[in-house]
Design a protein around this motif. Structure first.
Motif, short mmCIF file in Angstrom:
data_model
loop_
_atom_site.label_atom_id
_atom_site.label_comp_id
_atom_site.label_asym_id
_atom_site.label_seq_id
_atom_site.Cartn_x
_atom_site.Cartn_y
_atom_site.Cartn_z
N ALA A 190 14.26 4.95 -7.93
CA ALA A 190 14.35 4.03 -8.89
C ALA A 190 12.97 3.80 -9.36
N ILE A 191 12.10 3.28 -8.57
CA ILE A 191 10.74 2.87 -8.99
C ILE A 191 9.78 4.18 -9.67
N ARG A 192 9.92 5.30 -9.17
CA ARG A 192 9.59 6.36 -9.69
C ARG A 192 10.08 6.73 -10.91
N ASP A 193 11.37 6.83 -11.04
CA ASP A 193 12.10 7.12 -12.53
C ASP A 193 11.65 5.84 -13.51
N ILE A 194 11.58 4.69 -13.41
CA ILE A 194 11.21 3.65 -14.14
C ILE A 194 9.58 3.98 -14.58
N LEU A 195 8.72 4.24 -13.67
CA LEU A 195 7.30 4.43 -13.93
C LEU A 195 7.26 5.82 -14.92
N ARG A 196 7.98 6.76 -14.65
CA ARG A 196 7.87 8.08 -15.27
C ARG A 196 8.22 7.83 -16.86
N GLY A 197 9.34 6.96 -16.92
CA GLY A 197 9.73 6.75 -18.54
C GLY A 197 9.16 5.67 -19.06
N ALA A 198 8.39 4.93 -18.46
CA ALA A 198 7.90 3.47 -19.08
C ALA A 198 6.95 3.69 -20.11
N PRO A 199 7.30 3.29 -21.38
CA PRO A 199 6.47 3.34 -22.64
C PRO A 199 5.29 2.53 -22.50
N GLU A 200 4.95 1.50 -21.44
CA GLU A 200 3.87 0.67 -21.12
C GLU A 200 3.81 0.49 -19.65
N PRO A 201 2.41 0.55 -19.08
CA PRO A 201 2.11 0.12 -17.74
C PRO A 201 3.15 -0.79 -17.44
N VAL A 202 3.47 -0.81 -16.00
CA VAL A 202 4.53 -1.52 -15.27
C VAL A 202 3.84 -2.55 -14.18
N THR A 203 3.90 -3.56 -13.99
CA THR A 203 3.49 -4.27 -12.85
C THR A 203 4.59 -4.46 -11.82
N LEU A 204 4.05 -3.83 -10.50
CA LEU A 204 4.63 -3.78 -9.45
C LEU A 204 4.38 -5.18 -8.77
N VAL A 205 5.75 -5.98 -8.27
CA VAL A 205 5.64 -7.27 -7.64
C VAL A 205 6.26 -7.14 -6.33
N GLY A 206 5.36 -7.26 -5.04
CA GLY A 206 6.04 -7.14 -3.92
C GLY A 206 6.27 -8.50 -3.25
N ILE A 207 7.10 -8.92 -2.83
CA ILE A 207 7.70 -10.24 -1.86
C ILE A 207 7.99 -9.95 -0.83
N GLY A 208 7.96 -8.70 -0.17
CA GLY A 208 8.44 -8.35 1.09
C GLY A 208 7.73 -7.30 1.59
N PRO A 209 8.11 -6.66 2.97
CA PRO A 209 7.29 -5.51 3.30
C PRO A 209 7.10 -4.53 2.11
N ALA A 210 5.85 -3.83 1.98
CA ALA A 210 5.51 -3.04 0.94
C ALA A 210 6.16 -1.67 1.05
N THR A 211 7.16 -1.59 2.04
CA THR A 211 7.58 0.10 2.26
C THR A 211 8.07 0.66 0.90
N ASN A 212 8.87 0.12 -0.04
CA ASN A 212 9.51 0.75 -0.93
C ASN A 212 8.48 1.12 -2.12
N LEU A 213 7.56 0.29 -2.26
CA LEU A 213 6.37 0.34 -3.24
C LEU A 213 5.47 1.60 -2.72
N ALA A 214 4.99 1.77 -1.41
CA ALA A 214 4.41 2.68 -0.76
C ALA A 214 5.13 3.91 -0.93
N LEU A 215 6.39 3.96 -0.62
CA LEU A 215 7.01 5.18 -0.50
C LEU A 215 7.16 5.86 -2.03
N ALA A 216 7.35 5.12 -3.09
CA ALA A 216 7.35 5.29 -4.41
C ALA A 216 5.91 6.11 -4.78
N LEU A 217 4.90 5.35 -4.56
CA LEU A 217 3.45 5.80 -5.04
C LEU A 217 2.72 6.89 -4.13
N ALA A 218 3.35 6.93 -2.82
CA ALA A 218 2.68 7.93 -1.93
C ALA A 218 3.35 9.45 -2.28
#
Length: 305
Positions: free
Chosen positions: A105-133
């Motif tokens: 879902a993170i990758r899909d949103i970033l691919r289609g975003a008309p402007e840069p998106v801020t990633l906000v992490g308030i737990g373990p960073a696993t989901n965000l890291a998996l998306a970007l890695a």
């Protein structure tokens, strides 16, 4: 214009208040909420996130994600968040989660975003890291990475490490290596957001809304921090949302941040270098106007249903 964000979380008592604050803030456009295990297992954190979105009357997709860190297993913090993650407070169940796993879902949103998106992490960073890695080219669609993670003087899960950083230090290292500035609300900052009985009493006086009542009930259930003298419990995760909404409540400084990945007593320790000998990769939130912070949260919670 509202800042488009993806909110990655593991609710969790302080995550719950951060979610409500984000949904109550017109300065933010919450594109999705993604959920990992952490404070409690994913089988609990995901229903909690869904229940909180429904309680706020919001229409935001909620995606389940990682139930373990990149290495090892999550170690829950039932002693803080209780078995249900919300201090024992029972909320009406929310709808089913949105289809697809969090990293997709993170990758899909970033691919289609008309402007840069801020990633906000308030737990373990696993989901965000998996998306970007797994798709590093998507980093060009990221505006900032803003995390509640780390601690410079001491930890809260081990003597060396803060809970989120310790839960998945490899994931945190991936985010630090993206080339994007990472904004840190670490323990040294979030400990200043101390929810005392007097501050919670002011919140309760602000109205009868179900979200305000739930926020108060959840926070009252959190045990006072012995580490902070037993005067109350710190509101860690809402600090990152407050910084996005009201950066004037904070002071900050640039620095280089790294995380210890080795096995042993220092695993998950975040290290701060202000010497200038290493390139800055982070903005570190330093001080907080706590009275105005709690006034902001009370007003926003009272604006919800």
């Amino acid at each position: 214009m509202p800042i488009p964000i993806i909110l990655d979380c593991d609710p969790g008592t302080d995550d719950a208040l951060a979610i409500l604050l984000a949904l109550a803030s017109p300065e933010l456009n919450v594109l999705a909420i993604t959920v990992a295990g952490g404070n409690v297992g994913l089988e609990i954190t995901l229903p909690n996130a869904l229940a909180l979105v429904a309680l706020a009357g919001a229409r935001v997709p909620v995606h389940g994600g990682a139930d373990n860190p990149l290495l090892g297993e999550f170690l829950p913090a039932h002693h803080i968040h209780a078995d249900n993650g919300l201090g024992g407070v029972i909320l009406p169940p929310g709808p089913p989660p949105a289809p697809g796993i969090a990293a997709d879902a993170i990758r899909d949103i970033l691919r289609g975003a008309p402007e840069p998106v801020t990633l906000v992490g308030i737990g373990p960073a696993t989901n965000l890291a998996l998306a970007l890695a797994t798709e590093p080219s998507l980093a060009v669609h990221v505006r900032d990475i803003v995390l509640m993670s780390g601690g410079w003087v001491r930890g809260n899960i081990t003597p060396a490490a803060e809970f989120n950083a310790y839960s998945d230090p490899e994931a945190l290292a991936i985010l630090l290596g993206t080339g994007h500035r990472v904004v840190f609300a670490a323990l040294d900052l979030t400990d200043q957001a101390l929810a005392t009985p007097a501050r919670l009493a002011v919140w309760r006086s602000l109205g009868p809304g179900r979200c305000l009542r739930a926020a108060c009930d959840i926070q009252v259930a959190v045990p006072p921090s012995a580490r902070l003298g037993g005067q109350g419990a710190p509101l860690h995760d809402p600090c990152v949302i407050a910084w996005l909404v009201r950066p004037d409540l904070f002071t900050a400084f640039p620095a280089h941040v790294s995380v210890d990945l080795a096995a042993g007593p220092d695993r998950g320790r975040t290290r701060l270098d202000r010497s200038g000998r290493t390139a800055d990769n982070a903005l570190v939130l330093d001080t907080l106007d706590a009275d105005r912070f709690f006034a902001l949260l009370g007003d926003r919670f009272a604006s919800l249903p």
